[in-house]
Design a protein around this motif. Structure first.
Motif, PDB file in Angstrom:
ATOM      1  N   MET A 172      39.807  51.345  13.839  1.00  0.00           N
ATOM      2  CA  MET A 172      39.559  52.121  12.634  1.00  0.00           C
ATOM      3  C   MET A 172      40.023  53.552  12.851  1.00  0.00           C
ATOM      4  O   MET A 172      39.663  54.183  13.843  1.00  0.00           O
ATOM      5  CB  MET A 172      38.061  52.124  12.292  1.00  0.00           C
ATOM      6  CG  MET A 172      37.759  52.664  10.908  1.00  0.00           C
ATOM      7  SD  MET A 172      36.007  52.615  10.489  1.00  0.00           S
ATOM      8  CE  MET A 172      35.453  54.167  11.217  1.00  0.00           C
ATOM      9  N   HIS A 220      47.070  57.455   3.248  1.00  0.00           N
ATOM     10  CA  HIS A 220      47.873  56.245   3.452  1.00  0.00           C
ATOM     11  C   HIS A 220      49.172  56.597   4.167  1.00  0.00           C
ATOM     12  O   HIS A 220      49.599  55.890   5.094  1.00  0.00           O
ATOM     13  CB  HIS A 220      48.155  55.590   2.106  1.00  0.00           C
ATOM     14  CG  HIS A 220      48.830  54.258   2.201  1.00  0.00           C
ATOM     15  ND1 HIS A 220      50.205  54.116   2.161  1.00  0.00           N
ATOM     16  CD2 HIS A 220      48.324  53.002   2.346  1.00  0.00           C
ATOM     17  CE1 HIS A 220      50.517  52.840   2.267  1.00  0.00           C
ATOM     18  NE2 HIS A 220      49.398  52.140   2.371  1.00  0.00           N
ATOM     19  N   THR A 271      43.067  54.330   8.108  1.00  0.00           N
ATOM     20  CA  THR A 271      42.515  53.080   7.570  1.00  0.00           C
ATOM     21  C   THR A 271      41.294  53.334   6.699  1.00  0.00           C
ATOM     22  O   THR A 271      40.960  52.517   5.840  1.00  0.00           O
ATOM     23  CB  THR A 271      42.110  52.129   8.702  1.00  0.00           C
ATOM     24  OG1 THR A 271      41.081  52.740   9.506  1.00  0.00           O
ATOM     25  CG2 THR A 271      43.303  51.791   9.586  1.00  0.00           C
ATOM     26  N   HIS A 272      40.607  54.463   6.926  1.00  0.00           N
ATOM     27  CA  HIS A 272      39.401  54.797   6.169  1.00  0.00           C
ATOM     28  C   HIS A 272      39.368  56.294   5.886  1.00  0.00           C
ATOM     29  O   HIS A 272      39.872  57.095   6.683  1.00  0.00           O
ATOM     30  CB  HIS A 272      38.132  54.426   6.951  1.00  0.00           C
ATOM     31  CG  HIS A 272      37.948  52.948   7.134  1.00  0.00           C
ATOM     32  ND1 HIS A 272      38.700  52.214   8.016  1.00  0.00           N
ATOM     33  CD2 HIS A 272      37.087  52.076   6.536  1.00  0.00           C
ATOM     34  CE1 HIS A 272      38.321  50.945   7.952  1.00  0.00           C
ATOM     35  NE2 HIS A 272      37.349  50.831   7.067  1.00  0.00           N
ATOM     36  N   PRO A 276      37.530  52.078   2.583  1.00  0.00           N
ATOM     37  CA  PRO A 276      38.705  51.544   3.269  1.00  0.00           C
ATOM     38  C   PRO A 276      39.937  51.914   2.450  1.00  0.00           C
ATOM     39  O   PRO A 276      39.946  51.780   1.220  1.00  0.00           O
ATOM     40  CB  PRO A 276      38.453  50.028   3.280  1.00  0.00           C
ATOM     41  CG  PRO A 276      37.474  49.765   2.183  1.00  0.00           C
ATOM     42  CD  PRO A 276      36.679  51.026   2.003  1.00  0.00           C
ATOM     43  N   GLU A 312      43.127  50.740   2.236  1.00  0.00           N
ATOM     44  CA  GLU A 312      44.054  49.764   1.656  1.00  0.00           C
ATOM     45  C   GLU A 312      43.657  49.310   0.251  1.00  0.00           C
ATOM     46  O   GLU A 312      44.492  49.357  -0.669  1.00  0.00           O
ATOM     47  CB  GLU A 312      44.215  48.558   2.593  1.00  0.00           C
ATOM     48  CG  GLU A 312      45.423  47.686   2.278  1.00  0.00           C
ATOM     49  CD  GLU A 312      46.741  48.455   2.289  1.00  0.00           C
ATOM     50  OE1 GLU A 312      47.621  48.118   1.459  1.00  0.00           O
ATOM     51  OE2 GLU A 312      46.897  49.383   3.098  1.00  0.00           O
TER      52      GLU A 312
END
Length: 252
Positions: free
Chosen positions: A1, A78, A83-84, A159, A161
């Motif tokens: 993460m 991004h 990832t978070h 998250p 994504e």
């Protein structure tokens, strides 16, 4: 993460450094979004970005509201490969000491949204507290999800994504005070788990609020009206998920 912070900033240039300073102890990237501030606030933001190496600035040419500011911050996250992201407001109302606990929960639930719910002290305006109860009841109705304790707090881990997919495939309808509600509802509709955790919230006597009671309450009411229609369309799926959660809870 790989986690970082996203801080949308509008009219809170004075309070920003205190927030960033508290976050630096976690040694994580800090994305600051200047949401079309005036020159005074821009200068204050620039000073913070220059002073703290962990800070990255994203600048919007004109004020677009919290939803668009968060969109631009998540696009940057991004791009950076995070990832978070932990969303935190720039006004200093949230207890940054809770970041450790929220990161722990995100590690344990990497596919979930870790959403704060406020622990108020005596500084909290009673009208805001009571209004919040209505908003929280409504979000549980439109999601059929009792795990959501608060609809509007700006202290939560997403998250990246699924967030990225939402903002690149769907237009952000509510760009302002209804944004936090809108995003949480859409995450729940996607079947993403919502984990609720408390965070202390204070209202400094000299604090600057961007909330305008009449205008923003009307806007939030329209947001819920639209989301109710969306809930009705998705009702079979939501009922199925609710039944599945109930069965899993019974088995445990």
């Amino acid at each position: 993460m790989t986690c970082g912070f996203v801080i949308p900033v509008y009219n809170h240039g004075t309070a920003l450094e205190g927030v960033v300073k508290n976050l630096c102890e976690y040694n994580l990237p800090i994305i600051i979004v200047d949401d079309g501030n005036d020159e005074k606030n821009k200068e204050q933001i620039a000073v913070v970005v220059q002073k703290y190496q962990l800070a990255t600035l994203v600048t919007r040419a004109k004020n677009g509201g919290k939803g668009l500011a968060m969109r631009d911050g998540v696009l940057k996250a991004h791009e950076m490969g995070l990832t978070h992201i932990l969303q935190i407001d720039s006004d200093g109302q949230h207890d940054a000491g809770r970041v450790t606990r929220f990161l722990e929960l995100a590690e344990q639930n990497p596919d979930a949204v870790i959403c704060g719910y406020p622990e108020y002290d005596e500084t909290a305006p009673k009208g805001r507290v009571e209004g919040r109860k209505i908003a929280n009841a409504c979000i549980r109705v439109v999601t059929l999800n009792n795990d959501i304790m608060d609809a509007m707090i700006g202290f939560r881990i997403y998250p990246v994504e699924p967030y990225y997919k939402l903002i690149t495939r769907h237009a952000i309808i509510d760009k302002r005070m209804g944004y936090d509600i809108d995003m949480l509802v859409h995450m729940s509709w996607l079947g993403i788990k919502i984990v609720s955790e408390s965070v202390k919230v204070v209202y400094p006597s000299d604090g600057i609020s961007n909330f305008r009671a009449f205008r923003d309450n009307v806007r939030i009411s329209f947001t819920y009206a639209r989301l109710t229609i969306g809930m009705v369309i998705r009702l079979p799926i939501l009922l199925y998920r609710k039944l599945s959660r109930k069965n899993k809870s019974g088995q445990n």
